[in-house]
Scaffold this active site. Sequence first.
Site, PDB file in Angstrom:
ATOM      1  N   GLY A 125     -31.358  55.539 -17.409  1.00  0.00           N
ATOM      2  CA  GLY A 125     -32.154  56.487 -18.164  1.00  0.00           C
ATOM      3  C   GLY A 125     -31.459  56.973 -19.419  1.00  0.00           C
ATOM      4  N   CYS A 126     -32.147  57.801 -20.176  1.00  0.00           N
ATOM      5  CA  CYS A 126     -31.743  58.380 -21.456  1.00  0.00           C
ATOM      6  C   CYS A 126     -32.079  57.432 -22.613  1.00  0.00           C
ATOM      7  CB  CYS A 126     -30.269  58.739 -21.524  1.00  0.00           C
ATOM      8  SG  CYS A 126     -29.766  60.041 -20.396  1.00  0.00           S
ATOM      9  N   ALA A 127     -32.424  58.025 -23.729  1.00  0.00           N
ATOM     10  CA  ALA A 127     -32.737  57.288 -24.950  1.00  0.00           C
ATOM     11  C   ALA A 127     -31.974  57.904 -26.103  1.00  0.00           C
ATOM     12  CB  ALA A 127     -34.242  57.338 -25.228  1.00  0.00           C
ATOM     13  N   ARG A 146     -37.885  56.860 -20.905  1.00  0.00           N
ATOM     14  CA  ARG A 146     -36.457  56.804 -20.619  1.00  0.00           C
ATOM     15  C   ARG A 146     -35.888  58.187 -20.285  1.00  0.00           C
ATOM     16  NH1 ARG A 146     -34.129  51.905 -21.983  1.00  0.00           N
ATOM     17  NH2 ARG A 146     -32.086  52.889 -21.794  1.00  0.00           N
TER      18      ARG A 146
END
Length: 367
Positions: free
Chosen positions: A13-15, A42
Site C-alpha cells: 500500500g501507499c502511493a 493504494r
Amino acid sequence: MKGSRAEEKIMSGCAISGILNRKGNRFSGEEIIDSIALMHERSNGLGGGFAAYGIYPEFKEQYAIHMFYDDLDAKEEVEYFLNRHFNIAVAEKIPTREVDKISNPPIIWRYFAMPNEQKLSEFGLADDEYVAQSVMNINANYRGAFVVSSGKNMGVFKGVGYPEDIGDFYKLEEYEAYLWTAHGRFPTNTPGWWGGAHPFTLLDWSIVHNGEISSYGANKRYLEMFGYKCTMQTDTEAITYLFDLMLRKHKLSLESAVKAVAAPLWSEIERMEPKEKKIATAIRTIYGNALLNGPFSIILGHKDGFLALNDRIKLRPLVVAEDEERTYVASEESAIREICSEPEKVWTPRGGEPVIGLLEGREEVWA
C-alpha cells in the site's frame, strides 16, 4: 488528533507522486491532486499530504513554521516558546474549507519567523541548526503540539483522509509551487493520525515514503548519537533525519547519501573499479548504521529539487517521466500520464538507482 489502526495490513500500500518544474515556474496544486487521486486504491483514508516549494515568495527569507495543536492550551504554550526564541513577522490560521470526508482536524496555524539574534549568539548556533533543534524540542516536550514543517518558502499540508480530500480541505488549488510531492497513506505499523501523515519534514527536507523499514531501531540509535530526537516512532521520520544529517551537517553529495541508505552489497563493491571501490567501502564503513533495510520507495523534496529512490531489490514501484520543463515521479505510470499524457521520456529506475531532479543551475551544488 489520533485515529484507529487499519484493520488489514497490505504491505504494498501507499502511493507517492512528485512534479518538478526544472525552470522554477510555479503551478497550482490541482495537477498533483489529480495525480495522487488516480492511485486512490493504494491508500485507505488514514493519511494524505502534500509538500509544496515556492509557495511563499513574499516571505521567502522567513522560516514558515506550520503547526498542529490539539487544543488552545497547547497553542498558548508553544507560542510562548516561539515568541521567546523567534522574531515572528506573521502568525495566522492556515486557510481551510469544510470537506465532508475530513473530520476532527486539529488547530492548524502557521508562523513566518526568524531566530532571535540574541538567542543565536547565546547558543552559538547557525540559523538552520537553531530551527532544527527548536522543532525537535517542540515535538518531544510540548504535549498536544506538532511541527508539520519548518522550511523557507515551502510548506506541508497533511492530515487524516484520502489525499484528494486533504488537498481540497487545504485549498491547494490556490497555491503555486515549482515542486509538489504527494502521499496517500496505508499505515501498517502506526495509527492514522494528523501528525503521522506524510510528508515528514525537517527544515526544507520533506519525505514521502511507501514501504516499511526494518532497520528503524538501528537508524534511530545512530541518529540519537548526533542529537536527533525521534519522537514519532516511525521510519519516515528517521529517513528524513538521516538525509538531514548527511546532506546538511556532513555536506555529502546526493549520490554519496544514496550510497549510504541504499548501499551496494559487499559482493558488488568487491567487483568495482579501484577508485569507486575505495569510495563505496568508505561510505559503507562510516555510514553503516544509515543503511535502510526493507522495501521502500521515497521522494526527498528540498528547495533545489528532489531525489527519488527505491530499495536495492526494488520491492516498491517507482516510475519516472520527463517533458520539456518537468520531471515526474510516481508509484504508477498512470498517475504521471493523468497529468502528462505524452511525456518525452518514461523509464523505471533500477533498484537503488537514484533519480535526481534539480532546478536548472543547481546541479553543481549537489555534485
